[in-house]
Design an enzyme around this catalytic site. Structure first.
Site, mmCIF file in Angstrom:
data_model
loop_
_atom_site.group_PDB
_atom_site.id
_atom_site.type_symbol
_atom_site.label_atom_id
_atom_site.label_comp_id
_atom_site.label_asym_id
_atom_site.label_seq_id
_atom_site.Cartn_x
_atom_site.Cartn_y
_atom_site.Cartn_z
ATOM 1 N N GLU A 48 7.160 -10.348 0.478
ATOM 2 C CA GLU A 48 7.887 -9.336 1.240
ATOM 3 C C GLU A 48 7.547 -9.505 2.719
ATOM 4 O O GLU A 48 6.384 -9.372 3.112
ATOM 5 C CB GLU A 48 7.518 -7.919 0.810
ATOM 6 C CG GLU A 48 8.268 -6.866 1.631
ATOM 7 C CD GLU A 48 7.824 -5.440 1.373
ATOM 8 O OE1 GLU A 48 8.668 -4.530 1.449
ATOM 9 O OE2 GLU A 48 6.615 -5.231 1.111
ATOM 10 N N ARG A 50 7.466 -7.761 5.874
ATOM 11 C CA ARG A 50 7.545 -6.477 6.544
ATOM 12 C C ARG A 50 7.811 -6.752 8.019
ATOM 13 O O ARG A 50 6.915 -6.763 8.855
ATOM 14 C CB ARG A 50 6.255 -5.694 6.324
ATOM 15 C CG ARG A 50 6.198 -4.969 4.980
ATOM 16 C CD ARG A 50 7.183 -3.806 4.914
ATOM 17 N NE ARG A 50 6.954 -2.859 5.981
ATOM 18 C CZ ARG A 50 6.090 -1.837 5.905
ATOM 19 N NH1 ARG A 50 5.423 -1.620 4.792
ATOM 20 N NH2 ARG A 50 5.932 -1.027 6.928
ATOM 21 N N ARG A 84 11.190 -1.702 7.777
ATOM 22 C CA ARG A 84 10.920 -0.321 7.394
ATOM 23 C C ARG A 84 11.118 0.653 8.559
ATOM 24 O O ARG A 84 10.726 0.384 9.694
ATOM 25 C CB ARG A 84 9.483 -0.215 6.864
ATOM 26 C CG ARG A 84 9.051 1.153 6.402
ATOM 27 C CD ARG A 84 9.764 1.588 5.146
ATOM 28 N NE ARG A 84 9.412 0.780 3.985
ATOM 29 C CZ ARG A 84 10.309 0.331 3.124
ATOM 30 N NH1 ARG A 84 11.609 0.581 3.277
ATOM 31 N NH2 ARG A 84 9.933 -0.386 2.079
ATOM 32 N N GLU A 88 9.166 6.316 7.444
ATOM 33 C CA GLU A 88 8.570 6.078 6.125
ATOM 34 C C GLU A 88 7.535 4.960 6.172
ATOM 35 O O GLU A 88 7.414 4.159 5.245
ATOM 36 C CB GLU A 88 9.653 5.797 5.083
ATOM 37 C CG GLU A 88 10.550 6.997 4.835
ATOM 38 C CD GLU A 88 11.348 6.916 3.542
ATOM 39 O OE1 GLU A 88 10.891 6.260 2.594
ATOM 40 O OE2 GLU A 88 12.438 7.523 3.495
ATOM 41 N N HIS A 145 9.409 6.956 0.041
ATOM 42 C CA HIS A 145 7.956 6.952 0.194
ATOM 43 C C HIS A 145 7.458 8.348 0.546
ATOM 44 O O HIS A 145 8.068 9.042 1.359
ATOM 45 C CB HIS A 145 7.524 5.985 1.299
ATOM 46 C CG HIS A 145 8.045 4.596 1.127
ATOM 47 N ND1 HIS A 145 9.340 4.247 1.471
ATOM 48 C CD2 HIS A 145 7.463 3.477 0.625
ATOM 49 C CE1 HIS A 145 9.521 2.958 1.194
ATOM 50 N NE2 HIS A 145 8.413 2.474 0.674
ATOM 51 N N LYS A 172 13.192 2.214 -5.691
ATOM 52 C CA LYS A 172 11.742 2.143 -5.464
ATOM 53 C C LYS A 172 11.217 3.509 -5.053
ATOM 54 O O LYS A 172 11.834 4.199 -4.239
ATOM 55 C CB LYS A 172 11.407 1.119 -4.381
ATOM 56 C CG LYS A 172 9.916 1.043 -4.044
ATOM 57 C CD LYS A 172 9.650 0.116 -2.869
ATOM 58 C CE LYS A 172 8.189 0.195 -2.434
ATOM 59 N NZ LYS A 172 7.941 -0.575 -1.187
ATOM 60 N N ARG A 215 -0.396 -0.368 -10.303
ATOM 61 C CA ARG A 215 -0.104 -1.736 -9.862
ATOM 62 C C ARG A 215 -0.451 -2.727 -10.964
ATOM 63 O O ARG A 215 0.301 -3.666 -11.239
ATOM 64 C CB ARG A 215 -0.881 -2.062 -8.580
ATOM 65 C CG ARG A 215 -0.545 -1.135 -7.406
ATOM 66 C CD ARG A 215 -1.339 -1.509 -6.154
ATOM 67 N NE ARG A 215 -1.140 -0.552 -5.079
ATOM 68 C CZ ARG A 215 -0.115 -0.562 -4.228
ATOM 69 N NH1 ARG A 215 0.801 -1.500 -4.342
ATOM 70 N NH2 ARG A 215 -0.021 0.337 -3.271
ATOM 71 N N SER A 234 0.173 -3.756 3.332
ATOM 72 C CA SER A 234 1.251 -2.948 3.885
ATOM 73 C C SER A 234 1.223 -1.522 3.373
ATOM 74 O O SER A 234 2.007 -0.683 3.818
ATOM 75 C CB SER A 234 2.613 -3.582 3.555
ATOM 76 O OG SER A 234 2.797 -3.673 2.157
ATOM 77 N N GLN A 238 -3.531 -1.868 -2.229
ATOM 78 C CA GLN A 238 -3.187 -3.230 -2.610
ATOM 79 C C GLN A 238 -4.451 -4.079 -2.750
ATOM 80 O O GLN A 238 -5.377 -3.981 -1.940
ATOM 81 C CB GLN A 238 -2.246 -3.851 -1.571
ATOM 82 C CG GLN A 238 -0.867 -3.209 -1.560
ATOM 83 C CD GLN A 238 -0.006 -3.666 -0.401
ATOM 84 O OE1 GLN A 238 -0.452 -4.399 0.480
ATOM 85 N NE2 GLN A 238 1.239 -3.220 -0.397
#
Length: 256
Positions: A48, A50, A84, A88, A145, A172, A215, A234, A238
């Site tokens: 991804e 960002r 983004r 959010e 989010h 999502k 996750r 991000s 994570q």
């Protein structure tokens, strides 16, 4: 809307195993190149970008320079493009007009497999992005989010349903838990949404350390993407891709 698997480069989204996705948050071309080297070392299923972290992203030419660096450096790993909104969690304040111009340039370049924008965006952004992605054969993620709390289960399901109604190929939802019960409620909302007869693919995440189980056990709650850490992160919670693979594979062997 059907729930047929979506071909994402050489990977299949919704094919039974969540795609481990590494976010790139580099601010410069050099930083993106370094993140590519990290991705090649750890081989996530998906990257991804960002792009809201990238300096000069408001200039489409600069965006295409970054995109070329990624496309040339990822060795075929499919790319999710996310610019983004600051509302959010985005790293820069950009107008919707600027975001649309950049997204169009990136999609037209033909080097991304998915695009993510917020389900709360105005229709003046969602509608043209939806048309762009459909015409280009690119999957559209509409995301929501909450970095402060976890809504009630019914509210979370409703958010996913609303994103789907706006034309998302993938919906999502990422929320912040205040308790372990919140983590379980996010997983319950994910399962309940998936059980709806016309549900599309969903990505559901409970953030922070408490939410790590969502996750690692993404497949259990029918989440088709799970995010790992790369050179940076991000979102809270994570962890490195290599730490995720073992638990995910073990769980996948026992899921029916």
């Amino acid at each position: 809307m059907t729930k047929a698997p979506i071909q994402i480069g050489n990977k299949v989204l919704g094919g039974g195993s969540p795609l481990i996705t590494m976010p790139f948050v580099g601010k410069t071309i050099e930083a993106l190149a370094e993140e590519c080297r990290t991705a090649l070392e750890h081989q996530p299923d998906l990257v991804e970008w960002r792009a809201d972290y990238f300096e000069g992203i408001e200039d489409p030419a600069r965006a295409l320079e970054g995109l070329t660096t990624l496309a040339d450096g990822l060795g075929g790993i499919p790319l999710l493009f996310t610019l983004r909104s600051a509302l959010e969690g985005g790293a820069q304040v950009l107008t919707d007009e600027t975001r649309l111009t950049v997204i169009k340039a990136v999609v037209d370049a033909g080097r991304v497999s998915l695009v993510d924008i917020e389900a709360a965006s105005p229709q003046t952004l969602i509608e043209p992005v939806r048309e762009l992605t459909r015409n280009a054969g690119v999957a559209l993620i509409l995301s929501s989010h909450d970095f402060k709390a976890t809504p009630e289960v019914d509210d979370m399901v409703a958010r996913l349903v609303k994103a789907q109604s706006l034309g998302a190929d993938v919906v999502k939802l990422a929320v912040m838990p205040q308790s372990r019960e919140d983590v379980l409620n996010l997983m319950l909302a994910s399962v309940r949404y998936n059980d709806l007869p016309d549900a599309t693919h969903a990505v559901t995440i409970s953030m922070s350390g408490d939410g790590l189980i969502t996750r690692l056990a993404a497949g259990f709650s029918h989440s088709v993407i799970t995010f790992c850490a790369g050179k940076g992160v991000s979102a809270p919670g994570q962890v490195p891709a290599d730490d995720m693979r073992g638990p995910m594979m073990l769980l996948a062997q026992h899921l029916r």
